[in-house]
Scaffold this motif. Structure first.
Motif, mmCIF file in Angstrom:
data_model
loop_
_atom_site.group_PDB
_atom_site.id
_atom_site.type_symbol
_atom_site.label_atom_id
_atom_site.label_comp_id
_atom_site.label_asym_id
_atom_site.label_seq_id
_atom_site.Cartn_x
_atom_site.Cartn_y
_atom_site.Cartn_z
ATOM 1 N N GLU A 7 36.226 31.613 46.693
ATOM 2 C CA GLU A 7 36.156 32.885 47.418
ATOM 3 C C GLU A 7 36.242 32.642 48.918
ATOM 4 O OE1 GLU A 7 32.630 35.811 47.172
ATOM 5 O OE2 GLU A 7 33.888 36.181 45.400
ATOM 6 N N ARG A 8 35.522 31.642 49.405
ATOM 7 C CA ARG A 8 35.557 31.328 50.845
ATOM 8 C C ARG A 8 36.951 30.877 51.266
ATOM 9 N NH1 ARG A 8 31.740 33.636 49.916
ATOM 10 N NH2 ARG A 8 29.541 33.150 50.256
ATOM 11 N N ILE A 9 37.588 30.073 50.416
ATOM 12 C CA ILE A 9 38.943 29.600 50.741
ATOM 13 C C ILE A 9 39.909 30.776 50.800
ATOM 14 C CG2 ILE A 9 40.885 28.217 49.909
ATOM 15 C CD1 ILE A 9 38.840 26.296 48.673
ATOM 16 N N ALA A 10 39.818 31.668 49.824
ATOM 17 C CA ALA A 10 40.699 32.835 49.794
ATOM 18 C C ALA A 10 40.468 33.724 51.003
ATOM 19 C CB ALA A 10 40.479 33.625 48.499
ATOM 20 N N GLN A 11 39.214 33.943 51.356
ATOM 21 C CA GLN A 11 38.905 34.783 52.518
ATOM 22 C C GLN A 11 39.454 34.177 53.795
ATOM 23 O OE1 GLN A 11 34.656 34.983 52.191
ATOM 24 N NE2 GLN A 11 34.685 36.676 50.716
ATOM 25 N N ALA B 299 40.602 37.759 55.365
ATOM 26 C CA ALA B 299 40.048 39.000 54.824
ATOM 27 C C ALA B 299 38.680 38.701 54.223
ATOM 28 C CB ALA B 299 40.971 39.584 53.766
ATOM 29 N N PRO B 300 37.604 38.817 55.003
ATOM 30 C CA PRO B 300 36.265 38.452 54.505
ATOM 31 C C PRO B 300 35.751 39.350 53.406
ATOM 32 C CG PRO B 300 36.129 39.498 56.673
ATOM 33 C CD PRO B 300 37.577 39.261 56.407
ATOM 34 N N PHE B 301 36.468 40.435 53.108
ATOM 35 C CA PHE B 301 35.985 41.370 52.098
ATOM 36 C C PHE B 301 36.497 41.061 50.697
ATOM 37 C CE2 PHE B 301 39.790 43.049 54.152
ATOM 38 C CZ PHE B 301 40.620 43.322 53.081
#
Length: 634
Positions: A24-28, A33-35
């Motif tokens: 999730e952190r990598i994707a954000q 996009a932190p959401f």
């Protein structure tokens, strides 16, 4: 340990919370996009309404290295590839033109295959560190397509076999001959045309190349593709943006002026903006002890989602709103306090976007039977409560008397030999500042789900012990039970309730009878409750902040089955980052199994404990409390 098997035997897939949070952190980060959130589906896809990227379950049940690299490749494609570099308008034009084709599904699969290849090449050029993951992806998928090619050819699914062959040709080279089942297709000509895949720069070019390939094979194929290998998710495949449709419903006059989003990123941000606009926290209240008297509503004003709460809702109210009647009936004699139902929105995590919650102060009035039980428990606990309180007071007294020595100024020490032996003597000392009370605050969340019914009495005894120790030490604490109304929960609304037994401001108040009035209800939404209590603790001025959770199982609520574990782990991680220590006690009628221990370690890390039986709840609570108080007294 971050990987466990679920208890339900017919659905014992692994839940890897720490890894999912990592992805999730990598994707954000890649998507800026932190959401966005991460989940798993059959194929990689996007869910803009929920701001979610879905990895493929294709990578499960493989070696740990292959699974990790494969999932990383999914994230790279989702967050750094299709999300930013895929022309959504061009794809929709292509899909519209292919509606008249004899094989529209095949056409769409070919274009997506080409786009995947184009984006993988583009990502590796700008982010060299992704090459290892993509190399593993190609290797594993090549074996998959070889097997599927044989299977599809045997079953007569020639369109699907053609896609398998095209993948192998583009990704692994065209050195070997095409499968014999495709002899009726002009494969040599297809291969010549497919060479252009290495020169693709835009989504439009991928669409044009897909059309050229379709022109070569469309007449020879008798059936469309059956087994999809690529998807965006229904939000995009309906051909019209759901976000656009939602806005058109709210303002039909705007529907003709809407433009197609050019990228998936724009689509996600449009959904995110709309969610933020429609889901503000309209009412916020501080929980305080009720005061007797009527409320003055002369200065009331309309609600505003951007306004901060400036008034408490105390006492009873009258109105014609039938739905609010139950919540508005409260006693104003200081026994109960109620907060109007509030929509959680996005303030408490994406998994709780449709949650509404209200806060109620449990009555502290005594009932004959429970009062007798409370007195009995307190008589039994009296020696150990006295012992612990005395121990903590002695710790504080020792802390008060400790000296800081070897200082350049302060009180002169009786040991003056350093004046002769040291080049720069420091013969002074100072006493520590007096510490009269513990500089700590506690928040206790008690699971109010139905599974607690068989251990309610033992839980009450443990909570009473917790309350008595902190009250004797004059330590501020709040005790709250939480639950979700399973019978009223729907896809759009999930009512949650916090029933407060004791508040931070009631430091010297005996709330024992309120604890005795605690009852079990339906479901539990742990991640949401943790964030709610963390917000209350974050506003406190004490140096040491502790959040304790008493629960007897994994989270269970509407739409909160699989992602509940991940969401709870994320809530714990967020709370710890805010300087609040989270400690969990597993309330079990039996000795916990290894799977149960692993599950709670997954959610709460190494700050989780378990009792071997219901009779040990109070002892385990005392042990945890002694450790936390010792930390605060240092």
């Amino acid at each position: 340990m971050d990987k466990v098997n679920r208890f339900i035997q017919f659905n014992d897939e692994s839940v890897e919370t720490r890894k999912i949070l990592l992805y999730e952190r990598i994707a954000q980060s890649l998507a800026n996009a932190p959401f966005v959130k991460i989940t798993e589906r059959q194929l990689i896809e996007y869910q803009p309404k929920d701001a979610t990227f879905a990895m493929s379950v294709f990578w499960r049940h493989r070696s740990e290295q292959v699974t990790h690299l494969g999932r990383l490749s999914d994230i790279y494609l989702l967050a750094a590839g299709f999300y930013k570099q895929f022309d959504l308008a061009a794809w929709k034009r292509f899909a519209f033109e292919m509606k008249t084709s004899r094989h529209p599904k095949l056409a769409g699969q070919i274009m997506m295959l080409l786009e995947e290849f184009r984006l993988m090449e583009a990502i590796q050029r700008t982010r060299v560190g992704t090459k290892r993951a993509f190399a593993m992806r190609i290797e594993v998928y090549a074996e998959f397509h070889k097997d599927r090619l044989l299977s599809n050819a045997k079953r007569g699914f020639l369109s699907d076999a053609f896609i398998n062959q095209l993948f192998l040709d583009i990704h692994t080279g065209m050195t070997s001959s095409p499968h014999e089942s495709l002899h009726q297709l002009p494969m040599e000509r297809v291969r010549q045309v497919a060479q252009s895949a290495y020169e693709l720069k835009t989504t439009s070019q991928s669409g044009d190349l897909a059309k050229r390939i379709m022109d070569l094979v469309e007449e020879q194929l008798t059936g469309d593709s059956v087994l999809p290998l690529y998807t965006f998710g229904e939000s995009f495949e309906e051909g019209k943006s759901k976000a656009m449709s939602a806005r058109a419903m709210s303002d039909p006059g705007e529907s003709d002026n809407q433009e197609l989003k050019e990228t998936i990123e724009e689509e996600f941000r449009a959904w995110h903006r709309e969610t933020e606009e429609g889901e503000g926290t309209h009412l916020e209240f501080e929980l305080q002890q009720g005061k007797q008297g009527a409320a003055d509503a002369s200065e009331s004003s309309p609600g505003d989602e951007n306004a901060e709460a400036q008034q408490l809702g105390l006492g009873s109210s009258e109105g014609n709103d039938k739905e609010g009647t139950a919540n508005q009936q409260s006693e104003i004699a200081g026994d109960r306090l109620e907060q109007t139902s509030v929509k959680a929105g996005s303030d408490y995590g994406a998994a709780h976007r449709h949650v509404t919650f209200s806060v109620t102060k449990i009555s502290n009035r005594a009932e004959t039977i429970s009062a007798v039980t409370l007195t009995k428990w307190r008589n039994n606990h009296l020696p150990i409560v006295r012992a612990l309180v005395t121990e903590m007071k002695k710790r504080l007294e020792r802390k008060k008397q400790l000296k800081r020595e070897n200082l350049t100024k302060g009180r002169l020490s009786s040991k003056l030999t350093s004046m002769l032996t040291d080049e720069r003597p420091r013969p002074f000392y100072r006493k520590q500042a007096p510490s009269q009370e513990l500089d700590a605050v506690f928040g206790l969340l008690v699971d109010g789900s139905a599974s607690m019914i068989d251990k309610v009495e033992e839980t009450k005894e443990a909570v009473v012990l917790f309350h008595d120790v902190l009250r004797k030490l004059h330590v501020s604490h709040e005790i709250t039970t939480y639950y979700e109304d399973a019978f009223e929960a729907t896809k759009d609304v999930q009512p949650n309730f916090f029933e407060v037994m004791h508040t931070f401001d009631e430091t010297h108040v005996d709330s024992g009878q309120a604890i005795m009035n605690f009852e079990a209800h339906e479901d539990n939404r742990d991640g949401f409750a943790i964030r709610w209590m963390a917000d209350r603790l974050a506003g406190r001025s004490e140096q040491h902040k502790f959040l304790l959770i008493f629960s007897d199982g994994e989270p269970s609520a509407f739409g909160y089955d699989r992602n509940g574990i991940v969401d709870t782990a994320e809530a714990v991680w967020e709370t710890e980052k805010r300087g609040i220590s989270v400690v969990h006690l597993f309330l079990s009628a039996e000795k916990p199994t290894d799977d149960q221990k692993e599950l709670f370690a997954t959610m709460f890390g190494n700050k989780t404990a378990a009792s071997d039986s219901v009779e040990e709840f109070a002892n385990e609570t005392l042990r945890i409390l002694r450790k936390l108080l010792a930390i605060a007294a240092q």
